[in-house]
Motif scaffolding. Structure first.
Motif, PDB file in Angstrom:
ATOM      1  N   SER A 324       0.863  -1.171   0.000  1.00 28.10           N
ATOM      2  CA  SER A 324       0.000   0.000   0.000  1.00 28.10           C
ATOM      3  C   SER A 324       0.910   1.236   0.000  1.00 28.10           C
ATOM      4  CB  SER A 324      -0.907  -0.058   1.231  1.00 28.10           C
ATOM      5  OG  SER A 324      -1.026   1.229   1.787  1.00 28.10           O
ATOM      6  N   PRO A 325       0.472   2.333  -0.632  1.00 25.42           N
ATOM      7  CA  PRO A 325       1.359   3.501  -0.746  1.00 25.42           C
ATOM      8  C   PRO A 325       1.810   4.038   0.610  1.00 25.42           C
ATOM      9  CG  PRO A 325      -0.826   3.950  -1.674  1.00 25.42           C
ATOM     10  CD  PRO A 325      -0.786   2.509  -1.352  1.00 25.42           C
ATOM     11  N   ASP A 326       1.033   3.804   1.675  1.00 18.94           N
ATOM     12  CA  ASP A 326       1.385   4.341   2.981  1.00 18.94           C
ATOM     13  C   ASP A 326       2.177   3.375   3.858  1.00 18.94           C
ATOM     14  OD1 ASP A 326       0.344   6.971   2.796  1.00 18.94           O
ATOM     15  OD2 ASP A 326      -1.659   6.091   2.807  1.00 18.94           O
ATOM     16  N   ASP A 327       2.516   2.193   3.339  1.00 19.10           N
ATOM     17  CA  ASP A 327       3.376   1.272   4.096  1.00 19.10           C
ATOM     18  C   ASP A 327       4.746   1.908   4.308  1.00 19.10           C
ATOM     19  OD1 ASP A 327       1.470  -0.667   4.164  1.00 19.10           O
ATOM     20  OD2 ASP A 327       2.277  -1.870   2.515  1.00 19.10           O
ATOM     21  N   ASP A 328       5.358   1.621   5.471  1.00 21.56           N
ATOM     22  CA  ASP A 328       6.731   2.059   5.696  1.00 21.56           C
ATOM     23  C   ASP A 328       7.659   1.301   4.766  1.00 21.56           C
ATOM     24  OD1 ASP A 328       6.578   3.972   7.666  1.00 21.56           O
ATOM     25  OD2 ASP A 328       6.350   2.462   9.247  1.00 21.56           O
ATOM     26  N   ALA A 329       8.675   2.014   4.270  1.00 26.30           N
ATOM     27  CA  ALA A 329       9.619   1.376   3.349  1.00 26.30           C
ATOM     28  C   ALA A 329      10.324   0.192   4.015  1.00 26.30           C
ATOM     29  CB  ALA A 329      10.642   2.401   2.867  1.00 26.30           C
ATOM     30  N   ILE A 330      10.634   0.338   5.310  1.00 24.46           N
ATOM     31  CA  ILE A 330      11.325  -0.752   6.022  1.00 24.46           C
ATOM     32  C   ILE A 330      10.432  -1.985   6.106  1.00 24.46           C
ATOM     33  CG2 ILE A 330      12.294  -1.454   8.257  1.00 24.46           C
ATOM     34  CD1 ILE A 330      13.195   1.461   8.620  1.00 24.46           C
ATOM     35  N   GLU A 331       9.142  -1.746   6.401  1.00 24.27           N
ATOM     36  CA  GLU A 331       8.187  -2.852   6.446  1.00 24.27           C
ATOM     37  C   GLU A 331       8.077  -3.521   5.077  1.00 24.27           C
ATOM     38  OE1 GLU A 331       6.439  -4.483   8.710  1.00 24.27           O
ATOM     39  OE2 GLU A 331       7.601  -3.339  10.166  1.00 24.27           O
ATOM     40  N   ALA A 332       8.047  -2.694   4.032  1.00 18.97           N
ATOM     41  CA  ALA A 332       7.935  -3.219   2.670  1.00 18.97           C
ATOM     42  C   ALA A 332       9.116  -4.121   2.359  1.00 18.97           C
ATOM     43  CB  ALA A 332       7.862  -2.072   1.667  1.00 18.97           C
ATOM     44  N   LEU A 333      10.307  -3.671   2.757  1.00 19.71           N
ATOM     45  CA  LEU A 333      11.505  -4.460   2.489  1.00 19.71           C
ATOM     46  C   LEU A 333      11.427  -5.800   3.212  1.00 19.71           C
ATOM     47  CD1 LEU A 333      14.302  -4.574   1.168  1.00 19.71           C
ATOM     48  CD2 LEU A 333      15.235  -3.672   3.296  1.00 19.71           C
ATOM     49  N   ARG A 334      10.925  -5.740   4.439  1.00 19.48           N
ATOM     50  CA  ARG A 334      10.791  -6.966   5.228  1.00 19.48           C
ATOM     51  C   ARG A 334       9.848  -7.945   4.526  1.00 19.48           C
ATOM     52  NH1 ARG A 334      10.101  -5.183  11.154  1.00 19.48           N
ATOM     53  NH2 ARG A 334      12.242  -4.485  10.936  1.00 19.48           N
ATOM     54  N   LYS A 335       8.744  -7.405   4.015  1.00 21.98           N
ATOM     55  CA  LYS A 335       7.768  -8.225   3.311  1.00 21.98           C
ATOM     56  C   LYS A 335       8.401  -8.856   2.065  1.00 21.98           C
ATOM     57  CE  LYS A 335       2.901  -7.750   2.035  1.00 21.98           C
ATOM     58  NZ  LYS A 335       1.802  -6.793   1.895  1.00 21.98           N
ATOM     59  N   MET A 336       9.191  -8.041   1.369  1.00 24.01           N
ATOM     60  CA  MET A 336       9.806  -8.538   0.143  1.00 24.01           C
ATOM     61  C   MET A 336      10.852  -9.589   0.433  1.00 24.01           C
ATOM     62  SD  MET A 336      10.408  -4.932  -1.692  1.00 24.01           S
ATOM     63  CE  MET A 336       9.469  -4.538  -3.130  1.00 24.01           C
TER      64      MET A 336
END
Ligand SMILES: [Zn+2]
Length: 375
Positions: A324-336
């Motif tokens: 989602s556009p409002d996800d934290d970048a760090i969280e996004a990286l973790r997900k990836m």
């Protein structure tokens, strides 16, 4: 560190244990009941030694937990929220959600744990004076051991190598003197690695000169510190590079999508060859319906490329595959990093509309770039 087994919550902090903890627990209970207690306090039955070993190992675990709770409590009070503590092979890790902004905060959080260990040592020492060896031999033996082991925990954690507490203190001191947090982190983690190498080498030396068990512990602890220093350093670099960024700040906004009804052959010629991406979002009626990956296409026989449509071979889109556009970048990286995925994530807004795309390589490049600027 999501592989912990959740135990309970204290002060709003989730306490978990890593499965490796069980190995260490058994090793400790065993070496205490078969080695330490019979050697230091002879004259009890094997059953008593076993009980002493198990009780002491459990209380040691509680002491490690108190140590970590002191870190976490301080951290939460200073505004760096800690949600989870995972106890694993050599103690515990309180996971910081963000890095401290100034050296004083870092210093306070770092010393809180060793302070707790020092206090516990004092308490157990006072208790052991109260429950004397003559009147309460078993209780006294356990209390004396706990006083000693808390001193050991204090000394071990104050070793000046990041990410141990002593390393964090060193990092804070260097940071305060020079104002350069990145250099301070590098220096502290280099010293941590140096110390790890020293432990590993001296451990092997001991193993081959008669002290096998002591040497093995030394090697294991060395390997643990080495790995922690490496990953701790990487985490700091990543956190500092991505701190405060949202997915919408770093995603690519023009996304090339493949319509669901295209043939595979068209997808290869007009998309894969043309744009060099390994994954494309697939759309039907301007909605994202799935992902077409190069791997999937490769697995389909060439003779079928004319016949099959993109919709037939795409991977369906689950909640794990989008951001989602409002996800934290760090969280996004973790997900990836955590899932077995294509490495490119469509970014969907609340209405499910495609607003961008973010790839693992983009994020890694950005981290490299920003870490380079911070030097
Ligand atoms: Zn600590």
């Amino acid at each position: 560190m999501a592989r912990g087994i959740k135990l309970f919550k204290v002060l709003g902090i989730q306490i978990s244990i890593d499965w490796t903890w069980f190995i260490v627990f058994v090793l400790f209970a065993w070496s205490l009941s078969a080695g330490y207690f019979p050697f230091r306090h002879p004259g009890f039955t094997p059953g008593t030694y076993l009980a002493m070993g198990v009780v002491s190992a459990l209380l040691l675990f509680a002491c490690v937990l108190v140590h970590e709770l002191f870190h976490s409590y301080t951290s939460n009070r200073l505004g760096l929220e800690i949600r989870e503590i995972t106890l694993f092979i050599f103690g515990g890790v309180a996971e910081l959600t963000k890095e401290p902004d100034d050296p004083a905060t870092e210093f306070k959080i770092a010393v809180a744990g060793p302070l707790a260990s020092g206090l516990l040592a004092l308490v157990f020492w006072l208790l052991s004076a109260l429950f004397t060896g003559e009147a309460y031999p078993v209780v006294n033996a356990i209390l004396s051991y706990l006083a000693l082991i808390n001193i050991v925990l204090l000394v071990f954690n104050m070793i000046p190598g990041f990410p141990l507490d002593g390393g964090r203190v060193l990092r804070a001191a260097w940071w305060a003197r020079t104002g350069d947090v990145d250099r301070a982190t590098r220096v502290a983690s280099l010293i941590g690695k140096g110390f790890a190498v020293f432990l590993i080498l001296s451990g092997f030396l001991q193993m081959f000169t008669g002290n096998f068990t002591g040497g093995l512990w030394s090697v294991l602890i060395g390997v643990f510190i080495q790995q922690a220093a490496e990953s701790g350093y990487r985490q700091v670099v990543i956190k500092r590079a991505l701190e405060g960024l949202k997915v919408k700040d770093i995603m690519s906004k023009d996304v090339v999508t493949v319509p669901e009804d295209k043939r595979i052959s068209e997808a290869v010629d007009d998309y894969f060859i043309k744009y060099h991406h390994a994954t494309f979002p697939v759309t039907s009626n301007s909605h994202v319906s799935g992902l077409l990956t190069l791997n999937k296409v490769r697995n389909i026989d060439k003779s079928e490329w004319e016949r099959k449509s993109v919709g037939e071979v795409m991977e369906p889109l689950g909640p794990k595959d989008t951001l989602s556009p409002d996800d934290d970048a760090i969280e996004a990286l973790r997900k990836m990093a955590s899932e077995d995925n294509s490495g490119r994530f469509p970014v969907l807004d609340k209405g499910g509309k495609l607003v961008g795309i973010l790839s693992r390589t983009d994020i890694m490049k950005l981290i490299e770039f920003r870490a380079g600027l911070q030097k």
